[in-house]
Design a protein around this motif. Structure first.
Motif, PDB file in Angstrom:
ATOM      1  N   PHE A 122       0.825  -1.207   0.000  1.00 53.95           N
ATOM      2  CA  PHE A 122       0.000   0.000   0.000  1.00 53.95           C
ATOM      3  C   PHE A 122       0.860   1.259   0.000  1.00 53.95           C
TER       4      PHE A 122
ATOM      5  N   THR B  76      -1.892   6.899   8.225  1.00 49.01           N
ATOM      6  CA  THR B  76      -2.221   8.323   8.390  1.00 49.01           C
ATOM      7  C   THR B  76      -3.729   8.522   8.199  1.00 49.01           C
ATOM      8  N   GLY B  77      -4.481   7.903   9.086  1.00 49.84           N
ATOM      9  CA  GLY B  77      -5.938   8.067   9.033  1.00 49.84           C
ATOM     10  C   GLY B  77      -6.386   9.310   9.784  1.00 49.84           C
TER      11      GLY B  77
ATOM     12  N   GLU C 182      -6.016   6.232   0.430  1.00 44.49           N
ATOM     13  CA  GLU C 182      -5.975   4.802   0.103  1.00 44.49           C
ATOM     14  C   GLU C 182      -6.265   4.030   1.381  1.00 44.49           C
ATOM     15  N   HIS C 183      -6.870   2.855   1.259  1.00 45.59           N
ATOM     16  CA  HIS C 183      -7.038   2.032   2.457  1.00 45.59           C
ATOM     17  C   HIS C 183      -6.901   0.558   2.097  1.00 45.59           C
ATOM     18  N   TYR C 184      -6.968  -0.278   3.125  1.00 52.25           N
ATOM     19  CA  TYR C 184      -6.753  -1.734   2.978  1.00 52.25           C
ATOM     20  C   TYR C 184      -8.118  -2.368   3.262  1.00 52.25           C
TER      21      TYR C 184
ATOM     22  N   LEU D 290      -7.493   6.009  15.489  1.00 48.05           N
ATOM     23  CA  LEU D 290      -7.827   5.983  14.057  1.00 48.05           C
ATOM     24  C   LEU D 290      -6.702   6.589  13.235  1.00 48.05           C
ATOM     25  N   LYS D 291      -6.042   7.583  13.811  1.00 50.93           N
ATOM     26  CA  LYS D 291      -4.965   8.259  13.091  1.00 50.93           C
ATOM     27  C   LYS D 291      -3.776   7.332  12.819  1.00 50.93           C
ATOM     28  N   SER D 292      -3.443   6.498  13.786  1.00 56.05           N
ATOM     29  CA  SER D 292      -2.217   5.695  13.672  1.00 56.05           C
ATOM     30  C   SER D 292      -2.419   4.195  13.563  1.00 56.05           C
ATOM     31  N   ARG D 293      -3.661   3.702  13.753  1.00 60.18           N
ATOM     32  CA  ARG D 293      -3.855   2.253  13.762  1.00 60.18           C
ATOM     33  C   ARG D 293      -4.939   1.779  12.798  1.00 60.18           C
ATOM     34  N   ALA D 294      -5.577   2.682  12.084  1.00 54.72           N
ATOM     35  CA  ALA D 294      -6.539   2.254  11.061  1.00 54.72           C
ATOM     36  C   ALA D 294      -5.830   2.396   9.708  1.00 54.72           C
TER      37      ALA D 294
ATOM     38  N   PHE E 269      -5.295   3.568   6.746  1.00 48.82           N
ATOM     39  CA  PHE E 269      -5.524   4.606   5.733  1.00 48.82           C
ATOM     40  C   PHE E 269      -4.207   5.312   5.463  1.00 48.82           C
ATOM     41  N   TRP E 270      -4.034   5.748   4.222  1.00 46.87           N
ATOM     42  CA  TRP E 270      -2.843   6.535   3.851  1.00 46.87           C
ATOM     43  C   TRP E 270      -3.296   7.704   2.998  1.00 46.87           C
ATOM     44  N   LYS E 271      -2.849   8.905   3.410  1.00 52.67           N
ATOM     45  CA  LYS E 271      -3.261  10.120   2.709  1.00 52.67           C
ATOM     46  C   LYS E 271      -2.164  10.587   1.764  1.00 52.67           C
TER      47      LYS E 271
END
Lengths: 82, 148
Positions: A7, A80-81, B49-51, B114-118, B120-122
Protein backbone atom coordinates in the motif's frame (compact mmCIF):
# COMPACT_ATOMS: atom_id res chain seq x y z
CA UNK A 1 1.65 -19.67 -1.42
CA UNK A 2 0.99 -16.28 0.10
CA UNK A 3 -0.84 -13.21 -1.08
CA UNK A 4 1.48 -10.24 -0.50
CA UNK A 5 -0.11 -6.79 -0.61
CA UNK A 6 1.52 -3.38 -0.83
CA UNK A 7 0.00 0.00 0.00
CA UNK A 8 0.83 3.70 -0.46
CA UNK A 9 4.48 4.39 -1.39
CA UNK A 10 5.42 0.73 -0.90
CA UNK A 11 2.94 -0.14 -3.68
CA UNK A 12 4.31 2.63 -5.88
CA UNK A 13 7.93 1.61 -5.33
CA UNK A 14 7.29 -2.07 -6.04
CA UNK A 15 4.95 -1.23 -8.90
CA UNK A 16 1.97 -3.43 -8.06
CA UNK A 17 -0.70 -3.69 -5.37
CA UNK A 18 -0.64 -7.45 -4.87
CA UNK A 19 1.16 -10.63 -5.90
CA UNK A 20 1.21 -14.34 -5.16
CA UNK A 21 4.49 -15.36 -3.61
CA UNK A 22 5.99 -18.83 -3.21
CA UNK A 23 8.13 -18.64 -0.11
CA UNK A 24 10.38 -20.82 2.05
CA UNK A 25 10.45 -18.19 4.78
CA UNK A 26 9.18 -19.09 8.25
CA UNK A 27 8.60 -15.52 9.40
CA UNK A 28 7.95 -12.04 8.00
CA UNK A 29 11.61 -11.02 8.26
CA UNK A 30 12.57 -14.06 6.16
CA UNK A 31 9.96 -13.15 3.55
CA UNK A 32 11.39 -9.62 3.36
CA UNK A 33 14.90 -11.01 2.79
CA UNK A 34 13.59 -13.20 -0.07
CA UNK A 35 11.79 -10.25 -1.67
CA UNK A 36 14.83 -7.95 -1.32
CA UNK A 37 16.97 -10.51 -3.12
CA UNK A 38 14.67 -10.43 -6.15
CA UNK A 39 15.16 -6.99 -7.68
CA UNK A 40 16.37 -3.50 -6.88
CA UNK A 41 12.84 -2.11 -6.51
CA UNK A 42 12.15 -4.55 -3.67
CA UNK A 43 15.50 -3.83 -2.04
CA UNK A 44 14.66 -0.12 -2.21
CA UNK A 45 11.15 -0.55 -0.81
CA UNK A 46 12.41 -2.65 2.12
CA UNK A 47 15.64 -0.74 2.75
CA UNK A 48 14.44 0.90 5.98
CA UNK A 49 12.19 -1.34 8.06
CA UNK A 50 11.64 1.41 10.64
CA UNK A 51 9.59 3.17 7.93
CA UNK A 52 7.41 0.10 7.35
CA UNK A 53 4.54 -1.65 9.09
CA UNK A 54 3.24 -5.15 8.44
CA UNK A 55 -0.13 -6.86 8.80
CA UNK A 56 -0.48 -10.64 8.86
CA UNK A 57 -3.93 -11.90 7.86
CA UNK A 58 -5.28 -8.35 8.33
CA UNK A 59 -3.90 -7.83 11.84
CA UNK A 60 -0.93 -5.59 12.64
CA UNK A 61 2.09 -7.74 13.43
CA UNK A 62 5.82 -7.61 14.16
CA UNK A 63 8.55 -8.48 11.70
CA UNK A 64 9.28 -11.70 13.61
CA UNK A 65 5.67 -12.93 13.18
CA UNK A 66 5.59 -16.57 11.99
CA UNK A 67 4.13 -17.41 8.57
CA UNK A 68 2.81 -20.91 9.31
CA UNK A 69 -0.82 -21.08 8.18
CA UNK A 70 -0.79 -17.45 7.05
CA UNK A 71 -2.61 -16.52 3.83
CA UNK A 72 -2.00 -12.80 3.46
CA UNK A 73 0.83 -10.44 4.37
CA UNK A 74 0.60 -6.69 3.75
CA UNK A 75 3.39 -4.10 3.82
CA UNK A 76 2.77 -0.37 4.16
CA UNK A 77 4.09 2.85 5.71
CA UNK A 78 2.84 4.07 9.09
CA UNK A 79 -0.85 4.81 8.79
CA UNK A 80 -2.22 8.32 8.39
CA UNK A 81 -5.94 8.07 9.03
CA UNK A 82 -8.23 10.44 10.86
CA UNK B 1 -21.75 0.59 17.18
CA UNK B 2 -22.01 2.07 13.75
CA UNK B 3 -18.90 1.77 11.58
CA UNK B 4 -18.88 2.92 7.96
CA UNK B 5 -16.04 3.07 5.44
CA UNK B 6 -17.14 4.75 2.25
CA UNK B 7 -16.15 6.88 -0.71
CA UNK B 8 -19.35 8.93 -0.68
CA UNK B 9 -19.69 12.25 1.11
CA UNK B 10 -21.85 12.28 4.23
CA UNK B 11 -24.10 14.90 5.82
CA UNK B 12 -22.57 15.82 9.19
CA UNK B 13 -25.79 17.33 10.53
CA UNK B 14 -27.97 14.42 9.46
CA UNK B 15 -25.51 11.88 10.91
CA UNK B 16 -25.37 13.70 14.23
CA UNK B 17 -29.16 14.10 14.39
CA UNK B 18 -29.61 10.38 13.72
CA UNK B 19 -26.94 9.47 16.30
CA UNK B 20 -28.55 11.77 18.89
CA UNK B 21 -31.73 9.73 18.93
CA UNK B 22 -30.67 7.98 22.14
CA UNK B 23 -31.96 6.18 25.18
CA UNK B 24 -32.92 8.39 28.16
CA UNK B 25 -29.85 7.45 30.26
CA UNK B 26 -27.54 9.09 27.73
CA UNK B 27 -26.72 12.62 28.87
CA UNK B 28 -23.76 13.49 26.63
CA UNK B 29 -22.92 13.28 22.95
CA UNK B 30 -19.52 14.37 21.62
CA UNK B 31 -18.66 14.51 17.94
CA UNK B 32 -15.51 15.27 15.96
CA UNK B 33 -15.27 15.88 12.22
CA UNK B 34 -11.97 15.78 10.33
CA UNK B 35 -11.75 18.00 7.23
CA UNK B 36 -9.42 18.07 4.23
CA UNK B 37 -7.06 20.89 5.23
CA UNK B 38 -5.25 23.14 2.77
CA UNK B 39 -2.94 25.09 5.04
CA UNK B 40 -0.88 26.72 2.30
CA UNK B 41 -3.52 27.21 -0.38
CA UNK B 42 -1.75 24.82 -2.78
CA UNK B 43 -3.75 21.63 -2.39
CA UNK B 44 -5.62 20.44 -5.47
CA UNK B 45 -7.07 17.33 -3.86
CA UNK B 46 -6.34 14.50 -1.44
CA UNK B 47 -6.26 10.79 -2.26
CA UNK B 48 -7.00 8.42 0.60
CA UNK B 49 -5.98 4.80 0.10
CA UNK B 50 -7.04 2.03 2.46
CA UNK B 51 -6.75 -1.73 2.98
CA UNK B 52 -10.34 -2.87 2.40
CA UNK B 53 -10.04 -6.32 3.99
CA UNK B 54 -8.59 -4.83 7.17
CA UNK B 55 -10.12 -1.37 7.55
CA UNK B 56 -13.50 -2.19 9.00
CA UNK B 57 -12.20 -4.81 11.43
CA UNK B 58 -9.42 -2.48 12.64
CA UNK B 59 -11.93 0.33 13.27
CA UNK B 60 -14.34 -2.07 14.94
CA UNK B 61 -11.61 -3.26 17.31
CA UNK B 62 -10.76 0.36 18.23
CA UNK B 63 -14.44 1.22 18.77
CA UNK B 64 -14.97 -1.89 20.89
CA UNK B 65 -12.02 -0.91 23.07
CA UNK B 66 -13.49 2.60 23.54
CA UNK B 67 -16.86 1.07 24.32
CA UNK B 68 -15.37 -1.17 27.00
CA UNK B 69 -13.21 1.50 28.62
CA UNK B 70 -15.86 4.21 28.87
CA UNK B 71 -19.11 2.19 28.94
CA UNK B 72 -20.51 4.07 25.99
CA UNK B 73 -24.13 3.98 24.98
CA UNK B 74 -23.17 4.13 21.32
CA UNK B 75 -20.25 4.90 18.98
CA UNK B 76 -20.25 6.17 15.40
CA UNK B 77 -17.24 6.13 13.07
CA UNK B 78 -17.45 7.19 9.43
CA UNK B 79 -14.20 7.29 7.41
CA UNK B 80 -13.99 8.09 3.72
CA UNK B 81 -11.49 6.97 1.10
CA UNK B 82 -10.77 7.97 -2.49
CA UNK B 83 -10.47 11.45 -3.95
CA UNK B 84 -11.49 14.36 -1.68
CA UNK B 85 -11.47 18.11 -2.25
CA UNK B 86 -10.23 20.74 0.25
CA UNK B 87 -12.98 21.55 2.74
CA UNK B 88 -14.67 18.17 2.44
CA UNK B 89 -15.23 16.06 5.55
CA UNK B 90 -12.88 13.05 5.65
CA UNK B 91 -14.25 11.37 8.72
CA UNK B 92 -16.34 11.77 11.83
CA UNK B 93 -16.65 10.10 15.18
CA UNK B 94 -19.41 10.48 17.72
CA UNK B 95 -19.71 9.02 21.20
CA UNK B 96 -22.69 8.79 23.51
CA UNK B 97 -22.37 8.29 27.28
CA UNK B 98 -24.29 9.10 30.45
CA UNK B 99 -21.83 11.93 31.33
CA UNK B 100 -19.60 14.19 29.25
CA UNK B 101 -16.20 13.17 30.68
CA UNK B 102 -16.51 9.68 29.23
CA UNK B 103 -17.90 10.92 25.93
CA UNK B 104 -14.99 13.38 25.46
CA UNK B 105 -12.30 10.89 26.53
CA UNK B 106 -13.67 8.17 24.27
CA UNK B 107 -13.80 10.54 21.27
CA UNK B 108 -10.15 11.55 21.84
CA UNK B 109 -9.12 7.92 22.20
CA UNK B 110 -10.92 7.03 18.96
CA UNK B 111 -9.23 9.88 17.09
CA UNK B 112 -5.76 9.02 18.42
CA UNK B 113 -6.12 5.37 17.40
CA UNK B 114 -7.83 5.98 14.06
CA UNK B 115 -4.97 8.26 13.09
CA UNK B 116 -2.22 5.69 13.67
CA UNK B 117 -3.86 2.25 13.76
CA UNK B 118 -6.54 2.25 11.06
CA UNK B 119 -5.11 1.33 7.63
CA UNK B 120 -5.52 4.61 5.73
CA UNK B 121 -2.84 6.54 3.85
CA UNK B 122 -3.26 10.12 2.71
CA UNK B 123 -1.64 11.55 -0.39
CA UNK B 124 -1.70 15.28 -1.05
CA UNK B 125 -1.82 16.33 -4.69
CA UNK B 126 -0.73 19.94 -5.26
CA UNK B 127 -0.01 21.86 -8.43
CA UNK B 128 3.69 21.00 -7.84
CA UNK B 129 3.16 17.26 -7.58
CA UNK B 130 1.97 14.56 -5.20
CA UNK B 131 3.34 13.46 -1.83
CA UNK B 132 2.32 10.92 0.77
CA UNK B 133 1.54 12.48 4.14
CA UNK B 134 4.15 11.30 6.65
CA UNK B 135 3.05 9.94 10.00
CA UNK B 136 4.12 12.28 12.79
CA UNK B 137 5.98 11.19 15.93
CA UNK B 138 3.52 13.23 17.98
CA UNK B 139 0.66 11.07 16.70
CA UNK B 140 2.44 7.89 17.79
CA UNK B 141 3.29 9.51 21.14
CA UNK B 142 -0.39 10.39 21.64
CA UNK B 143 -1.19 6.67 21.94
CA UNK B 144 1.04 6.25 24.99
CA UNK B 145 -1.30 8.27 27.21
CA UNK B 146 -3.98 5.57 26.81
CA UNK B 147 -1.75 2.71 27.95
CA UNK B 148 -2.18 1.61 31.54
Amino acid sequence: MLDVLYFAWVRERIGMPKERVETQATDVAGLIEELKAREARYALAFSDLSALRVAVDQDLADFDAPLAGVREVAFFPPMTGG
Amino acid sequence: MRIRVQNAAFDIGAELAEFSNVRPEIGAIVSFTGMVRDSEGRLDHMEIEHYPAMTERAITAIAEEANTRWSLGDVLVIHRFGRLQPGEAIMMVATAAPHRANAFAAAEFLMDYLKSRAPFWKKEVTRDGAAWVAARDVDEAALSRWRD
